[in-house]
Scaffold this motif. Sequence first.
Motif, PDB file in Angstrom:
ATOM      1  N   VAL A 159      -1.953   6.560 -11.958  1.00 53.55           N
ATOM      2  CA  VAL A 159      -1.527   5.615 -10.914  1.00 53.55           C
ATOM      3  C   VAL A 159      -2.308   5.830  -9.623  1.00 53.55           C
ATOM      4  CG1 VAL A 159       0.344   6.989  -9.893  1.00 53.55           C
ATOM      5  CG2 VAL A 159       0.545   4.497  -9.991  1.00 53.55           C
ATOM      6  N   SER A 160      -2.799   7.046  -9.388  1.00 53.92           N
ATOM      7  CA  SER A 160      -3.557   7.312  -8.166  1.00 53.92           C
ATOM      8  C   SER A 160      -4.910   6.606  -8.183  1.00 53.92           C
ATOM      9  CB  SER A 160      -3.755   8.819  -7.973  1.00 53.92           C
ATOM     10  OG  SER A 160      -4.578   9.364  -8.988  1.00 53.92           O
ATOM     11  N   ARG A 161      -5.339   6.103  -9.353  1.00 50.52           N
ATOM     12  CA  ARG A 161      -6.594   5.358  -9.437  1.00 50.52           C
ATOM     13  C   ARG A 161      -6.436   3.912  -8.969  1.00 50.52           C
ATOM     14  NH1 ARG A 161      -6.607   7.860 -14.775  1.00 50.52           N
ATOM     15  NH2 ARG A 161      -7.819   9.796 -14.695  1.00 50.52           N
ATOM     16  N   LEU A 162      -5.195   3.454  -8.817  1.00 48.21           N
ATOM     17  CA  LEU A 162      -4.975   2.100  -8.309  1.00 48.21           C
ATOM     18  C   LEU A 162      -5.482   2.009  -6.871  1.00 48.21           C
ATOM     19  CD1 LEU A 162      -1.352   1.482  -9.658  1.00 48.21           C
ATOM     20  CD2 LEU A 162      -3.494   0.594 -10.611  1.00 48.21           C
ATOM     21  N   SER A 163      -6.104   0.896  -6.539  1.00 52.47           N
ATOM     22  CA  SER A 163      -6.721   0.765  -5.218  1.00 52.47           C
ATOM     23  C   SER A 163      -5.709   0.803  -4.084  1.00 52.47           C
ATOM     24  CB  SER A 163      -7.526  -0.537  -5.145  1.00 52.47           C
ATOM     25  OG  SER A 163      -6.676  -1.664  -5.361  1.00 52.47           O
ATOM     26  N   HIS A 164      -4.446   0.456  -4.369  1.00 52.39           N
ATOM     27  CA  HIS A 164      -3.438   0.411  -3.313  1.00 52.39           C
ATOM     28  C   HIS A 164      -2.525   1.639  -3.315  1.00 52.39           C
ATOM     29  CE1 HIS A 164      -1.779  -1.474  -6.928  1.00 52.39           C
ATOM     30  NE2 HIS A 164      -0.595  -1.056  -6.530  1.00 52.39           N
ATOM     31  N   ALA A 203      -9.858  15.735  -3.554  1.00 48.55           N
ATOM     32  CA  ALA A 203      -9.484  17.120  -3.847  1.00 48.55           C
ATOM     33  C   ALA A 203      -8.133  17.175  -4.551  1.00 48.55           C
ATOM     34  CB  ALA A 203      -9.450  17.932  -2.559  1.00 48.55           C
ATOM     35  N   THR A 204      -7.265  16.221  -4.246  1.00 50.20           N
ATOM     36  CA  THR A 204      -5.970  16.153  -4.927  1.00 50.20           C
ATOM     37  C   THR A 204      -6.164  15.856  -6.410  1.00 50.20           C
ATOM     38  OG1 THR A 204      -4.678  15.500  -2.979  1.00 50.20           O
ATOM     39  CG2 THR A 204      -3.839  14.788  -5.126  1.00 50.20           C
ATOM     40  N   THR A 205      -7.107  14.974  -6.740  1.00 52.55           N
ATOM     41  CA  THR A 205      -7.406  14.685  -8.144  1.00 52.55           C
ATOM     42  C   THR A 205      -7.844  15.957  -8.862  1.00 52.55           C
ATOM     43  OG1 THR A 205      -8.045  12.404  -7.667  1.00 52.55           O
ATOM     44  CG2 THR A 205      -8.893  13.364  -9.703  1.00 52.55           C
ATOM     45  N   PHE A 241       0.864  -1.173   0.000  1.00 54.71           N
ATOM     46  CA  PHE A 241       0.000   0.000   0.000  1.00 54.71           C
ATOM     47  C   PHE A 241       0.906   1.230   0.000  1.00 54.71           C
ATOM     48  CE2 PHE A 241      -2.373   3.372   2.242  1.00 54.71           C
ATOM     49  CZ  PHE A 241      -3.435   3.497   1.354  1.00 54.71           C
ATOM     50  N   LEU A 242       0.785   2.047  -1.024  1.00 51.16           N
ATOM     51  CA  LEU A 242       1.618   3.244  -1.155  1.00 51.16           C
ATOM     52  C   LEU A 242       0.777   4.476  -0.868  1.00 51.16           C
ATOM     53  CD1 LEU A 242       4.332   4.580  -2.065  1.00 51.16           C
ATOM     54  CD2 LEU A 242       3.366   4.649  -4.379  1.00 51.16           C
TER      55      LEU A 242
END
Length: 272
Positions: A185-190, A260-262, A155-156
Amino acid sequence: MVLGNRLRALREAQGITGADAGRRIRGSHSKISRLEMGRTGFKARDVLDLLTYYGVADEAERVTLLALARQSNTHGWWQFYHDIVPSWLNVYLGLEQTATVIRGYELQFVPGLLQTEEYARAVMSLVPDEEERLERRVRLRMARQQVLRRPQPPFLWVVIDETALRRSMGGRGLMRRQLEYLLEVSRLSHVTVQVVPFTAGAHSAIAGPVTLLRPPGGELSDVVYLEQLTGGAYPDKPSEVEQYRHVMNRLSVEALPPAATTDFLFDALREL
């Protein structure tokens, strides 16, 4: 290093001296010192003897520590890059590739695990080096990122200062592609990405980047990594680890939430 830290904590909790522990495994105080500092590999027999001597009866912890002992004697894939990997980075790569959770804050650059190849090359080029070595450093960074694509990835959770996203590293096109990749990459669940905007003002990690890595097994403390200009530091006192963990917890509250970051990243893309 992680195993050595844990063995030292177990020994000290029992009030056992390094000399006594050394005699228990047919060695000396200096051998225990090298083991606890992570400067040498471990024999399974020595680890078993020490765990028994320290009164560790919990089977889960014994299994975890024995697994770490085996890993300490196994060369990682990054040994292929031994010519460009100093000892302090070799330790970090081992931790990164086995961690179950990686938390980090970056002030100057996009985190290495989330860089595009051309962005990574631009960052690497800031340090003069031979072209061949530069390319090997870039390939190493790209290879590291495969940890996020494996069947059981860590988990990152990263927090990035707005400074890193506003600093051009090679033109608008390069930065657009980097921001697009961050969104992807931020859409990855982990993977969780947060941004600390300029409007947040001074915050708890303003002093510089920090990474926390959680070893597998759930029995060991997080490892703190502080990257420096010519090396890396690993503060390992429990009070220090707890302080950095507190900093990261506060920072995740001070930063923009993931949603909000997105929105922030989309706005930054439109501004390029």
